[in-house]
Scaffold this motif. Structure first.
Motif, PDB file in Angstrom:
ATOM      1  N   GLY A 180       1.677  -7.297   4.328  1.00  0.00           N
ATOM      2  CA  GLY A 180       2.046  -6.459   3.204  1.00  0.00           C
ATOM      3  C   GLY A 180       2.680  -5.147   3.617  1.00  0.00           C
ATOM      4  O   GLY A 180       2.939  -4.899   4.798  1.00  0.00           O
ATOM      5  N   LEU A 181       2.901  -4.315   2.604  1.00  0.00           N
ATOM      6  CA  LEU A 181       3.577  -3.035   2.755  1.00  0.00           C
ATOM      7  C   LEU A 181       2.556  -1.904   2.711  1.00  0.00           C
ATOM      8  O   LEU A 181       1.708  -1.866   1.828  1.00  0.00           O
ATOM      9  CB  LEU A 181       4.578  -2.854   1.602  1.00  0.00           C
ATOM     10  CG  LEU A 181       5.471  -1.621   1.649  1.00  0.00           C
ATOM     11  CD1 LEU A 181       6.609  -1.842   2.652  1.00  0.00           C
ATOM     12  CD2 LEU A 181       6.039  -1.341   0.262  1.00  0.00           C
ATOM     13  N   ILE A 182       2.687  -0.971   3.644  1.00  0.00           N
ATOM     14  CA  ILE A 182       1.868   0.239   3.651  1.00  0.00           C
ATOM     15  C   ILE A 182       2.759   1.372   3.154  1.00  0.00           C
ATOM     16  O   ILE A 182       3.753   1.715   3.799  1.00  0.00           O
ATOM     17  CB  ILE A 182       1.345   0.551   5.062  1.00  0.00           C
ATOM     18  CG1 ILE A 182       0.466  -0.593   5.585  1.00  0.00           C
ATOM     19  CG2 ILE A 182       0.585   1.880   5.058  1.00  0.00           C
ATOM     20  CD1 ILE A 182       0.079  -0.448   7.047  1.00  0.00           C
ATOM     21  N   ALA A 208      13.799   6.471  -2.618  1.00  0.00           N
ATOM     22  CA  ALA A 208      14.076   6.053  -3.999  1.00  0.00           C
ATOM     23  C   ALA A 208      14.191   4.534  -4.147  1.00  0.00           C
ATOM     24  O   ALA A 208      14.031   4.014  -5.253  1.00  0.00           O
ATOM     25  CB  ALA A 208      15.356   6.724  -4.493  1.00  0.00           C
ATOM     26  N   LEU A 209      14.455   3.818  -3.063  1.00  0.00           N
ATOM     27  CA  LEU A 209      14.593   2.358  -3.130  1.00  0.00           C
ATOM     28  C   LEU A 209      13.245   1.632  -3.020  1.00  0.00           C
ATOM     29  O   LEU A 209      13.184   0.414  -3.185  1.00  0.00           O
ATOM     30  CB  LEU A 209      15.512   1.857  -2.012  1.00  0.00           C
ATOM     31  CG  LEU A 209      16.954   2.371  -2.038  1.00  0.00           C
ATOM     32  CD1 LEU A 209      17.730   1.837  -0.836  1.00  0.00           C
ATOM     33  CD2 LEU A 209      17.634   1.979  -3.342  1.00  0.00           C
ATOM     34  N   LEU A 210      12.189   2.369  -2.738  1.00  0.00           N
ATOM     35  CA  LEU A 210      10.877   1.766  -2.484  1.00  0.00           C
ATOM     36  C   LEU A 210      10.001   1.790  -3.731  1.00  0.00           C
ATOM     37  O   LEU A 210      10.206   2.607  -4.632  1.00  0.00           O
ATOM     38  CB  LEU A 210      10.187   2.527  -1.349  1.00  0.00           C
ATOM     39  CG  LEU A 210      10.935   2.532  -0.019  1.00  0.00           C
ATOM     40  CD1 LEU A 210      10.225   3.425   0.983  1.00  0.00           C
ATOM     41  CD2 LEU A 210      11.093   1.121   0.514  1.00  0.00           C
ATOM     42  N   PRO A 211       8.983   0.911  -3.761  1.00  0.00           N
ATOM     43  CA  PRO A 211       8.033   0.968  -4.875  1.00  0.00           C
ATOM     44  C   PRO A 211       7.226   2.280  -4.807  1.00  0.00           C
ATOM     45  O   PRO A 211       7.317   3.023  -3.833  1.00  0.00           O
ATOM     46  CB  PRO A 211       7.126  -0.249  -4.643  1.00  0.00           C
ATOM     47  CG  PRO A 211       7.412  -0.755  -3.295  1.00  0.00           C
ATOM     48  CD  PRO A 211       8.685  -0.140  -2.808  1.00  0.00           C
ATOM     49  N   GLN A 212       6.440   2.517  -5.832  1.00  0.00           N
ATOM     50  CA  GLN A 212       5.579   3.703  -5.851  1.00  0.00           C
ATOM     51  C   GLN A 212       4.491   3.560  -4.785  1.00  0.00           C
ATOM     52  O   GLN A 212       3.997   2.459  -4.536  1.00  0.00           O
ATOM     53  CB  GLN A 212       4.921   3.854  -7.230  1.00  0.00           C
ATOM     54  CG  GLN A 212       5.889   4.274  -8.310  1.00  0.00           C
ATOM     55  CD  GLN A 212       6.529   5.622  -8.005  1.00  0.00           C
ATOM     56  OE1 GLN A 212       5.840   6.601  -7.749  1.00  0.00           O
ATOM     57  NE2 GLN A 212       7.855   5.661  -8.016  1.00  0.00           N
ATOM     58  N   PRO A 213       4.097   4.666  -4.154  1.00  0.00           N
ATOM     59  CA  PRO A 213       2.995   4.609  -3.184  1.00  0.00           C
ATOM     60  C   PRO A 213       1.714   4.093  -3.841  1.00  0.00           C
ATOM     61  O   PRO A 213       1.513   4.255  -5.046  1.00  0.00           O
ATOM     62  CB  PRO A 213       2.831   6.063  -2.732  1.00  0.00           C
ATOM     63  CG  PRO A 213       4.157   6.685  -3.012  1.00  0.00           C
ATOM     64  CD  PRO A 213       4.672   6.002  -4.253  1.00  0.00           C
ATOM     65  N   SER A 214       0.876   3.475  -3.022  1.00  0.00           N
ATOM     66  CA  SER A 214      -0.390   2.926  -3.501  1.00  0.00           C
ATOM     67  C   SER A 214      -1.421   3.001  -2.375  1.00  0.00           C
ATOM     68  O   SER A 214      -1.068   2.810  -1.214  1.00  0.00           O
ATOM     69  CB  SER A 214      -0.200   1.458  -3.906  1.00  0.00           C
ATOM     70  OG  SER A 214      -1.453   0.839  -4.128  1.00  0.00           O
ATOM     71  N   PRO A 215      -2.685   3.243  -2.712  1.00  0.00           N
ATOM     72  CA  PRO A 215      -3.711   3.256  -1.671  1.00  0.00           C
ATOM     73  C   PRO A 215      -4.064   1.853  -1.163  1.00  0.00           C
ATOM     74  O   PRO A 215      -4.842   1.716  -0.237  1.00  0.00           O
ATOM     75  CB  PRO A 215      -4.910   3.919  -2.360  1.00  0.00           C
ATOM     76  CG  PRO A 215      -4.697   3.684  -3.818  1.00  0.00           C
ATOM     77  CD  PRO A 215      -3.207   3.619  -4.025  1.00  0.00           C
ATOM     78  N   VAL A 255       6.526  10.320   5.142  1.00  0.00           N
ATOM     79  CA  VAL A 255       7.836  10.095   5.761  1.00  0.00           C
ATOM     80  C   VAL A 255       7.900   8.746   6.492  1.00  0.00           C
ATOM     81  O   VAL A 255       8.826   8.498   7.261  1.00  0.00           O
ATOM     82  CB  VAL A 255       8.241  11.265   6.706  1.00  0.00           C
ATOM     83  CG1 VAL A 255       8.453  12.542   5.904  1.00  0.00           C
ATOM     84  CG2 VAL A 255       7.243  11.460   7.822  1.00  0.00           C
ATOM     85  N   HIS A 256       6.907   7.882   6.265  1.00  0.00           N
ATOM     86  CA  HIS A 256       6.890   6.566   6.900  1.00  0.00           C
ATOM     87  C   HIS A 256       6.556   5.487   5.883  1.00  0.00           C
ATOM     88  O   HIS A 256       5.869   5.739   4.898  1.00  0.00           O
ATOM     89  CB  HIS A 256       5.829   6.516   8.014  1.00  0.00           C
ATOM     90  CG  HIS A 256       6.143   7.391   9.178  1.00  0.00           C
ATOM     91  ND1 HIS A 256       5.781   8.720   9.234  1.00  0.00           N
ATOM     92  CD2 HIS A 256       6.797   7.133  10.334  1.00  0.00           C
ATOM     93  CE1 HIS A 256       6.193   9.251  10.369  1.00  0.00           C
ATOM     94  NE2 HIS A 256       6.825   8.310  11.056  1.00  0.00           N
ATOM     95  N   VAL A 257       7.021   4.284   6.135  1.00  0.00           N
ATOM     96  CA  VAL A 257       6.625   3.095   5.386  1.00  0.00           C
ATOM     97  C   VAL A 257       6.329   2.020   6.438  1.00  0.00           C
ATOM     98  O   VAL A 257       7.064   1.872   7.413  1.00  0.00           O
ATOM     99  CB  VAL A 257       7.718   2.630   4.384  1.00  0.00           C
ATOM    100  CG1 VAL A 257       9.041   2.347   5.057  1.00  0.00           C
ATOM    101  CG2 VAL A 257       7.239   1.419   3.585  1.00  0.00           C
ATOM    102  N   GLY A 258       5.226   1.314   6.240  1.00  0.00           N
ATOM    103  CA  GLY A 258       4.827   0.324   7.232  1.00  0.00           C
ATOM    104  C   GLY A 258       4.895  -1.088   6.714  1.00  0.00           C
ATOM    105  O   GLY A 258       4.656  -1.347   5.533  1.00  0.00           O
ATOM    106  N   LEU A 259       5.234  -1.981   7.625  1.00  0.00           N
ATOM    107  CA  LEU A 259       5.129  -3.412   7.350  1.00  0.00           C
ATOM    108  C   LEU A 259       3.984  -3.915   8.210  1.00  0.00           C
ATOM    109  O   LEU A 259       4.059  -3.888   9.446  1.00  0.00           O
ATOM    110  CB  LEU A 259       6.430  -4.129   7.709  1.00  0.00           C
ATOM    111  CG  LEU A 259       7.551  -3.893   6.707  1.00  0.00           C
ATOM    112  CD1 LEU A 259       8.899  -4.222   7.311  1.00  0.00           C
ATOM    113  CD2 LEU A 259       7.320  -4.725   5.459  1.00  0.00           C
ATOM    114  N   LEU A 260       2.895  -4.333   7.561  1.00  0.00           N
ATOM    115  CA  LEU A 260       1.683  -4.748   8.263  1.00  0.00           C
ATOM    116  C   LEU A 260       1.755  -6.236   8.607  1.00  0.00           C
ATOM    117  O   LEU A 260       1.931  -7.076   7.721  1.00  0.00           O
ATOM    118  CB  LEU A 260       0.449  -4.469   7.405  1.00  0.00           C
ATOM    119  CG  LEU A 260      -0.891  -4.867   8.019  1.00  0.00           C
ATOM    120  CD1 LEU A 260      -1.184  -4.059   9.278  1.00  0.00           C
ATOM    121  CD2 LEU A 260      -2.009  -4.693   6.987  1.00  0.00           C
TER     122      LEU A 260
END
Length: 185
Positions: A123-125, A11-18, A135-140
């Protein structure tokens, strides 16, 4: 022994994006300070949290480290895929002032042999395209290396240096995050 991994509330993250998303100082602060350590089996199924993964592309003299995952790797969902990124979960051992930077340094040390001269946060994945992504968020990051990086975990990964043009030919065989990273190069 149970592995614990660092995760932040979805809930603290932005919306997913391709596409790769920008990482503002505010977003980085959320990612580095608002997480908690969860048992990995629970975190792998819990879409209310996203495990934070530093994901690093290694570059040397215009070529990038391309790895082919073997069946010996930990996550069956990624077996036999190609990857451009090294990285992994942040564990309690990384619990420094900035767990992301501590986890990134540990993962680089564990996975490749390279003299990194600088790191750029690209950027953010944040994808929703697969059970792994949800279930993951990446920092590229892009690591500029003084030498051609060598894979340490040769039982899990086979690596070689390739130009962007050579990697393009394998685009469809790249794991999802690597496709997004390739598009950002």
């Amino acid at each position: 022994m149970m592995e614990y991994v660092y995760a932040v509330p979805t809930a603290l993250l932005p919306q997913p994006s391709p596409q790769l998303q920008p990482v503002t100082p505010e977003l980085y602060e959320i990612l580095s300070t608002r997480g908690t350590f969860l048992p990995r089996p629970e975190a792998e199924e819990d879409e209310t949290h996203r495990q934070v993964i530093p994901y690093v592309l290694a570059k040397h003299q215009g070529k990038y480290l391309l790895m082919h995952r073997t069946r010996a790797g930990g996550d069956q969902r990624l077996h036999l895929k190609y990857s451009l990124g090294v990285g992994g979960h942040i564990n309690p051992i990384d619990g420094a002032t900035d767990p992301i930077q501590a986890g990134l340094a540990r993962e680089l040390e564990e996975e490749i042999e390279a003299n990194v001269t600088s790191l750029d946060l690209l950027g953010l994945i944040l994808l929703n395209d697969s059970p792994v992504s949800r279930v993951h968020v990446g920092l590229l990051y892009l690591a500029h290396c003084e030498n051609a990086p060598l894979v340490r975990e040769t039982e899990k990964l086979q690596g070689e240096m390739r130009t962007r043009h050579q990697i393009r030919d394998l685009y469809d065989a790249l794991e999802g995050w690597s496709q997004l990273a390739f598009d950002a190069l």
